[in-house]
Design an enzyme around this catalytic site. Structure first.
Site, PDB file in Angstrom:
ATOM      1  N   MET A  26       7.104  -5.926  -7.823  1.00  0.00           N
ATOM      2  CA  MET A  26       8.379  -6.244  -8.479  1.00  0.00           C
ATOM      3  C   MET A  26       8.645  -7.744  -8.379  1.00  0.00           C
ATOM      4  O   MET A  26       9.784  -8.191  -8.554  1.00  0.00           O
ATOM      5  CB  MET A  26       9.510  -5.437  -7.849  1.00  0.00           C
ATOM      6  CG  MET A  26       9.305  -3.933  -8.053  1.00  0.00           C
ATOM      7  SD  MET A  26      10.825  -2.977  -8.045  1.00  0.00           S
ATOM      8  CE  MET A  26      11.411  -3.274  -6.416  1.00  0.00           C
ATOM      9  N   GLY A  27       7.601  -8.515  -8.087  1.00  0.00           N
ATOM     10  CA  GLY A  27       7.768  -9.970  -8.021  1.00  0.00           C
ATOM     11  C   GLY A  27       8.425 -10.404  -6.724  1.00  0.00           C
ATOM     12  O   GLY A  27       8.472  -9.662  -5.748  1.00  0.00           O
ATOM     13  N   HIS A  33       2.149  -9.405  -0.462  1.00  0.00           N
ATOM     14  CA  HIS A  33       1.603  -9.149  -1.806  1.00  0.00           C
ATOM     15  C   HIS A  33       0.274  -9.887  -1.994  1.00  0.00           C
ATOM     16  O   HIS A  33      -0.669  -9.361  -2.582  1.00  0.00           O
ATOM     17  CB  HIS A  33       2.563  -9.657  -2.885  1.00  0.00           C
ATOM     18  CG  HIS A  33       3.894  -8.966  -2.918  1.00  0.00           C
ATOM     19  ND1 HIS A  33       5.062  -9.575  -2.547  1.00  0.00           N
ATOM     20  CD2 HIS A  33       4.228  -7.717  -3.316  1.00  0.00           C
ATOM     21  CE1 HIS A  33       6.073  -8.737  -2.711  1.00  0.00           C
ATOM     22  NE2 HIS A  33       5.590  -7.602  -3.162  1.00  0.00           N
ATOM     23  N   LYS A 145       0.615  -0.405   2.747  1.00  0.00           N
ATOM     24  CA  LYS A 145       1.031   0.663   3.667  1.00  0.00           C
ATOM     25  C   LYS A 145       2.467   0.484   4.136  1.00  0.00           C
ATOM     26  O   LYS A 145       3.036   1.366   4.750  1.00  0.00           O
ATOM     27  CB  LYS A 145       0.117   0.671   4.901  1.00  0.00           C
ATOM     28  CG  LYS A 145      -1.220   1.307   4.670  1.00  0.00           C
ATOM     29  CD  LYS A 145      -1.886   1.540   6.005  1.00  0.00           C
ATOM     30  CE  LYS A 145      -3.315   1.962   5.836  1.00  0.00           C
ATOM     31  NZ  LYS A 145      -3.982   2.121   7.148  1.00  0.00           N
ATOM     32  N   SER A 183      10.187  -8.412   0.441  1.00  0.00           N
ATOM     33  CA  SER A 183      11.007  -9.290  -0.412  1.00  0.00           C
ATOM     34  C   SER A 183      12.450  -9.275   0.062  1.00  0.00           C
ATOM     35  O   SER A 183      13.178 -10.259  -0.077  1.00  0.00           O
ATOM     36  CB  SER A 183      10.949  -8.823  -1.864  1.00  0.00           C
ATOM     37  OG  SER A 183       9.613  -8.860  -2.315  1.00  0.00           O
TER      38      SER A 183
HETATM   39  O1  PAF Z   1       6.331  -1.275  -4.272  1.00  0.00           O
HETATM   40  C1  PAF Z   1       6.861  -1.810  -5.263  1.00  0.00           C
HETATM   41  O2  PAF Z   1       7.039  -3.025  -5.338  1.00  0.00           O
HETATM   42  C2  PAF Z   1       7.342  -0.924  -6.415  1.00  0.00           C
HETATM   43  O3  PAF Z   1       7.832   0.289  -5.959  1.00  0.00           O
HETATM   44  C3  PAF Z   1       6.256  -0.718  -7.488  1.00  0.00           C
HETATM   45  C4  PAF Z   1       5.074   0.067  -6.954  1.00  0.00           C
HETATM   46  C5  PAF Z   1       5.799  -2.055  -8.032  1.00  0.00           C
HETATM   47  C6  PAF Z   1       6.837   0.094  -8.659  1.00  0.00           C
HETATM   48  O4  PAF Z   1       7.919  -0.560  -9.237  1.00  0.00           O
END
Ligand code: PAF
Length: 286
Positions: A26-27, A33, A145, A183
């Site tokens: 989701m940025g 990430h 995880k 985030s």
């Molecule tokens: O884990 C996330 O950031 C969100 O739940 C995902 C998997 C991108 C779905 O919107």
């Protein structure tokens, strides 16, 4: 690195590719990430990262509007991490009409823990992930995880719909005091950030107690809930569960040395965070 905003442009960028690896996000990216992107890069083929804040997985009172949108910074980080394609659709692209077809995950897995406190959350997650999978058509997808239940729900969805996608799990990245990277950590005040280490601390206590032979799961959960409250947290749950199905382990499971996971969700100030730790007990003698 290609940055594309439409499904058509994504398909153009992926034309002829059969082995893309995919990291949905989701940025508002952080090192957690980027570790998932590095994991994806260990596999052949281009790495696609999606940046999309998915309204369907937020309840009306949650932080959908507040959720930071940091496209430029995310793209800079992804370029450095070696991502090949960024897919950053807007809502009109991914949901041009209200999404009436949804993916309903198994309630036994999706209505417990996070699903109990965030009703509909996993329907929103599964629906967008299924749609993103259709757009990217990856051979492999990486999930962290840190969102342990999400990872399990997605694995089951992929199995049940026979999707030709391998799901790879990335370990949780942590700050030096143990706080899992998220985030939402950006919402913490300086004082809350200091107290935040207690979340992983309480998981560690449960782990240590289980590893040293404690078997009263309920007592361990209560102790951890109290530890959190003492540290200024408002916990939703601390739960010792079987890794197999996220159900409460039976006495037999515990005696057989089953693989466990301890999960926590709690709020500090206005911020709700989750974390977990896996452990495998030794089988008890006799
Ligand atoms: O884990 C996330 O950031 C969100 O739940 C995902 C998997 C991108 C779905 O919107």
């Amino acid at each position: 690195m290609h940055i594309v905003h439409t499904i058509a442009a994504l398909r153009g960028a992926l034309a002829g590719t059969r082995d893309a690896s995919f990291v949905p996000t989701m940025g508002n990216l952080h090192e957690g990430h980027l570790a998932l992107v590095r994991l994806a890069k260990q596999h052949p083929g281009p790495v696609v990262v999606s940046l999309f804040v998915n309204r369907l997985q937020f309840a009306p009172h949650e932080d959908f509007d507040l959720y930071p949108r940091t496209l430029q910074r995310d793209c800079d980080l992804l370029r450095q991490a070696g991502c090949n394609i960024v897919f950053a659709p807007d809502e009109a692209e991914l949901y041009p009409t209200p999404q009436r077809f949804t993916v309903q995950p198994d309630p036994a897995l999706a209505d417990i823990l996070e699903g109990e406190f965030r009703p509909g959350f996993f329907t929103g997650v599964c629906t967008v992930v299924m749609k993103l999978f259709q757009c990217v058509q990856p051979r492999l997808a990486v999930f962290g995880k840190k969102d342990y239940q999400q990872l399990m729900v997605i694995r089951r969805m992929v199995e049940q719909f026979a999707l030709p996608i391998t799901i790879v799990a990335g370990e949780t990245e942590r700050a030096s005091d143990g706080l899992a990277l998220s985030s939402r950590n950006a919402y913490l005040s300086t004082e809350e950030r200091v107290r935040a280490a207690r979340l992983s601390g309480c998981l560690r206590s449960v782990r240590v107690n289980l590893a040293s032979g404690a078997r009263s799961v309920a007592a361990l959960e209560t102790q951890a809930l109290n530890e959190l409250r003492d540290g200024g947290w408002v916990p939703d749950y601390v739960a010792v569960r079987s890794q197999r199905d996220l159900q409460v382990p039976s006495v037999e499971d515990l005696a057989a040395g089953c693989a466990l996971v301890v999960l926590v969700a709690a709020r500090i100030g206005g911020t709700r965070l989750i974390d977990n730790t896996e452990l495998t007990l030794g089988a008890s003698a006799g």
